[in-house]
Design a protein around this motif. Structure first.
Motif, PDB file in Angstrom:
ATOM      1  N   GLN A  30       0.845  -1.187   0.000  1.00 45.20           N
ATOM      2  CA  GLN A  30       0.000   0.000   0.000  1.00 45.20           C
ATOM      3  C   GLN A  30       0.883   1.240   0.000  1.00 45.20           C
ATOM      4  OE1 GLN A  30      -3.301   0.017   2.862  1.00 45.20           O
ATOM      5  NE2 GLN A  30      -2.778   2.143   3.342  1.00 45.20           N
ATOM      6  N   VAL A  31       0.695   2.102  -0.991  1.00 42.44           N
ATOM      7  CA  VAL A  31       1.537   3.281  -1.157  1.00 42.44           C
ATOM      8  C   VAL A  31       0.673   4.484  -1.512  1.00 42.44           C
ATOM      9  CG1 VAL A  31       3.406   4.341  -2.476  1.00 42.44           C
ATOM     10  CG2 VAL A  31       3.508   1.913  -1.932  1.00 42.44           C
ATOM     11  N   ARG A  32       0.945   5.617  -0.890  1.00 42.45           N
ATOM     12  CA  ARG A  32       0.225   6.836  -1.219  1.00 42.45           C
ATOM     13  C   ARG A  32       0.728   7.372  -2.559  1.00 42.45           C
ATOM     14  NH1 ARG A  32      -2.996  10.472   1.316  1.00 42.45           N
ATOM     15  NH2 ARG A  32      -2.883  12.638   0.658  1.00 42.45           N
ATOM     16  N   LYS A  33      -0.200   7.689  -3.455  1.00 45.73           N
ATOM     17  CA  LYS A  33       0.145   8.163  -4.798  1.00 45.73           C
ATOM     18  C   LYS A  33      -0.301   9.598  -5.044  1.00 45.73           C
ATOM     19  CE  LYS A  33      -0.696   3.398  -6.098  1.00 45.73           C
ATOM     20  NZ  LYS A  33      -1.635   2.461  -6.767  1.00 45.73           N
ATOM     21  N   LEU A  34      -0.802  10.256  -4.014  1.00 47.51           N
ATOM     22  CA  LEU A  34      -1.265  11.642  -4.112  1.00 47.51           C
ATOM     23  C   LEU A  34      -0.371  12.510  -3.227  1.00 47.51           C
ATOM     24  CD1 LEU A  34      -4.968  12.830  -3.953  1.00 47.51           C
ATOM     25  CD2 LEU A  34      -3.177  14.049  -2.731  1.00 47.51           C
ATOM     26  N   THR A  35       0.245  13.527  -3.832  1.00 50.42           N
ATOM     27  CA  THR A  35       1.151  14.425  -3.114  1.00 50.42           C
ATOM     28  C   THR A  35       0.757  15.867  -3.386  1.00 50.42           C
ATOM     29  OG1 THR A  35       2.948  12.819  -3.422  1.00 50.42           O
ATOM     30  CG2 THR A  35       3.565  15.048  -2.728  1.00 50.42           C
ATOM     31  N   SER A  36       0.829  16.710  -2.364  1.00 45.95           N
ATOM     32  CA  SER A  36       0.488  18.127  -2.534  1.00 45.95           C
ATOM     33  C   SER A  36       1.556  19.018  -1.922  1.00 45.95           C
ATOM     34  CB  SER A  36      -0.863  18.454  -1.883  1.00 45.95           C
ATOM     35  OG  SER A  36      -1.924  17.975  -2.659  1.00 45.95           O
ATOM     36  N   TRP A  37       1.689  20.198  -2.534  1.00 43.18           N
ATOM     37  CA  TRP A  37       2.543  21.256  -2.001  1.00 43.18           C
ATOM     38  C   TRP A  37       1.681  22.511  -1.877  1.00 43.18           C
ATOM     39  CZ3 TRP A  37       3.947  17.818  -5.758  1.00 43.18           C
ATOM     40  CH2 TRP A  37       5.090  17.029  -5.521  1.00 43.18           C
ATOM     41  N   GLU A  38       1.812  23.206  -0.766  1.00 44.58           N
ATOM     42  CA  GLU A  38       1.026  24.411  -0.517  1.00 44.58           C
ATOM     43  C   GLU A  38       1.925  25.572  -0.114  1.00 44.58           C
ATOM     44  OE1 GLU A  38      -2.787  24.156   1.719  1.00 44.58           O
ATOM     45  OE2 GLU A  38      -2.185  22.067   2.081  1.00 44.58           O
ATOM     46  N   VAL A  39       1.638  26.730  -0.674  1.00 43.80           N
ATOM     47  CA  VAL A  39       2.178  27.999  -0.189  1.00 43.80           C
ATOM     48  C   VAL A  39       0.956  28.856   0.104  1.00 43.80           C
ATOM     49  CG1 VAL A  39       3.592  30.022  -0.664  1.00 43.80           C
ATOM     50  CG2 VAL A  39       4.261  27.781  -1.583  1.00 43.80           C
ATOM     51  N   PRO A  40       0.549  28.964   1.367  1.00 44.72           N
ATOM     52  CA  PRO A  40      -0.705  29.644   1.711  1.00 44.72           C
ATOM     53  C   PRO A  40      -0.807  31.031   1.077  1.00 44.72           C
ATOM     54  CG  PRO A  40       0.204  28.566   3.638  1.00 44.72           C
ATOM     55  CD  PRO A  40       1.244  28.448   2.564  1.00 44.72           C
ATOM     56  N   GLY A  41      -1.945  31.243   0.420  1.00 49.59           N
ATOM     57  CA  GLY A  41      -2.190  32.524  -0.230  1.00 49.59           C
ATOM     58  C   GLY A  41      -1.564  32.674  -1.594  1.00 49.59           C
ATOM     59  N   ASP A  42      -0.738  31.698  -2.001  1.00 49.84           N
ATOM     60  CA  ASP A  42      -0.038  31.835  -3.283  1.00 49.84           C
ATOM     61  C   ASP A  42      -0.295  30.672  -4.235  1.00 49.84           C
ATOM     62  OD1 ASP A  42       2.039  33.111  -5.047  1.00 49.84           O
ATOM     63  OD2 ASP A  42       3.008  31.167  -4.702  1.00 49.84           O
ATOM     64  N   ARG A  43      -0.220  29.430  -3.741  1.00 48.39           N
ATOM     65  CA  ARG A  43      -0.380  28.301  -4.673  1.00 48.39           C
ATOM     66  C   ARG A  43      -0.683  26.993  -3.950  1.00 48.39           C
ATOM     67  NH1 ARG A  43       4.869  28.457  -7.907  1.00 48.39           N
ATOM     68  NH2 ARG A  43       4.541  30.661  -7.486  1.00 48.39           N
ATOM     69  N   VAL A  44      -1.369  26.118  -4.649  1.00 46.55           N
ATOM     70  CA  VAL A  44      -1.548  24.720  -4.265  1.00 46.55           C
ATOM     71  C   VAL A  44      -1.256  23.883  -5.503  1.00 46.55           C
ATOM     72  CG1 VAL A  44      -3.179  22.936  -3.575  1.00 46.55           C
ATOM     73  CG2 VAL A  44      -3.218  25.141  -2.426  1.00 46.55           C
ATOM     74  N   ILE A  45      -0.387  22.871  -5.350  1.00 51.25           N
ATOM     75  CA  ILE A  45       0.005  21.998  -6.448  1.00 51.25           C
ATOM     76  C   ILE A  45      -0.205  20.562  -6.000  1.00 51.25           C
ATOM     77  CG2 ILE A  45       1.909  21.236  -7.923  1.00 51.25           C
ATOM     78  CD1 ILE A  45       3.151  24.053  -7.430  1.00 51.25           C
TER      79      ILE A  45
END
Length: 245
Positions: A30-45
């Motif tokens: 079992q492996v997580r395949k969803l990754t996110s990066w956040e810069v509050p107020g600027d971007r979500v990837i």
């Protein structure tokens, strides 16, 4: 094998992936395949990964490492001025990893290949969604093609093609994806729960909802059983076939 879906909606973006990975019937993990990066107020990837596990983990690790010290380790997805540039960086990173692992350097045909679904929003522009191929090239979702699938796509695609509407609510989008994943899980042992789900609401610049759907989730079980019953009822309601005499 795996199954990942990204939806581009009027309200934002919806992502879902399974967590099964296998190197044979006796080597399942079992492996997580969803990754996110956040810069509050600027971007979500957000990135969904399907393909060779060593390749996808290396790509995520490189992106993460370069993002921690963006001034010293360019290019960084956390400093890119647009989602197009983010897609370019991710594609270049994927190509770099595949070429490193591949003895012959055959990037697109390499057994170390992977396919990525990338979505997000950077302040000053609209949310965008991309499909990135093993060669590092990519395409973008549009009004004509508002969603992307990767991995084991064929079993869950019919319901998306017939029922997905970019104007639908996030709740209905998640329900639709659960039906799509249930159809895939029932048809292919290489895809299984738990499922990771994430919602990004446009212009929020933060992950709106994040949830893991476990195997014993009562809502998923009701969706699975209800969809099966609905299909049987729909089949029975169709006119009977008659042979020509």
């Amino acid at each position: 094998m795996t199954y990942c879906v990204g939806l581009r909606m009027k309200r934002g973006l919806v992502f879902m992936s399974d967590t099964r990975t296998n190197a044979g019937v006796d080597d399942i993990a079992q492996v997580r395949k969803l990754t996110s990066w956040e810069v509050p107020g600027d971007r979500v990837i957000t990135l969904l990964s399907a393909g060779n596990l060593a390749t996808t983990q290396a790509v995520v690790s490189l992106l993460d490492e370069r993002g921690k010290h963006p001034d010293d380790r360019n290019p960084s997805i956390l400093q890119a001025p647009s989602m197009f540039q983010v897609a370019t960086i991710v594609g270049d990173t994927l190509r770099e990893v595949v070429k490193t692992y591949s003895r012959e350097g055959q990037e697109a045909k390499s057994p170390f290949g992977a396919t990525l679904i990338l979505g997000g929003q950077i302040h000053g522009s609209d949310p965008r969604l991309f499909m990135i191929y093993p060669a590092g090239n990519f395409i973008e979702a549009s009004d004509d093609s508002p969603f992307f699938q990767s991995g084991e796509t064929k079993y869950g695609r019919p319901i998306l093609v017939r029922a997905f509407d970019p104007d639908m609510t996030f709740e209905n989008a998640v329900k639709l994806l659960l039906v799509s994943f249930d159809s895939t899980i029932r048809a292919n042992l290489a895809v299984d729960l738990p499922l990771d789900m994430q919602i990004y609401e446009a212009d929020s610049f933060t992950v709106t909802h994040k949830q893991r759907v476990e195997k014993d989730d009562p809502y998923f079980q009701s969706i699975s059983e209800g969809w099966g019953d609905a299909l049987k009822n729909a089949f029975q309601s169709l006119p009977d076939f008659r042979f020509n005499n």
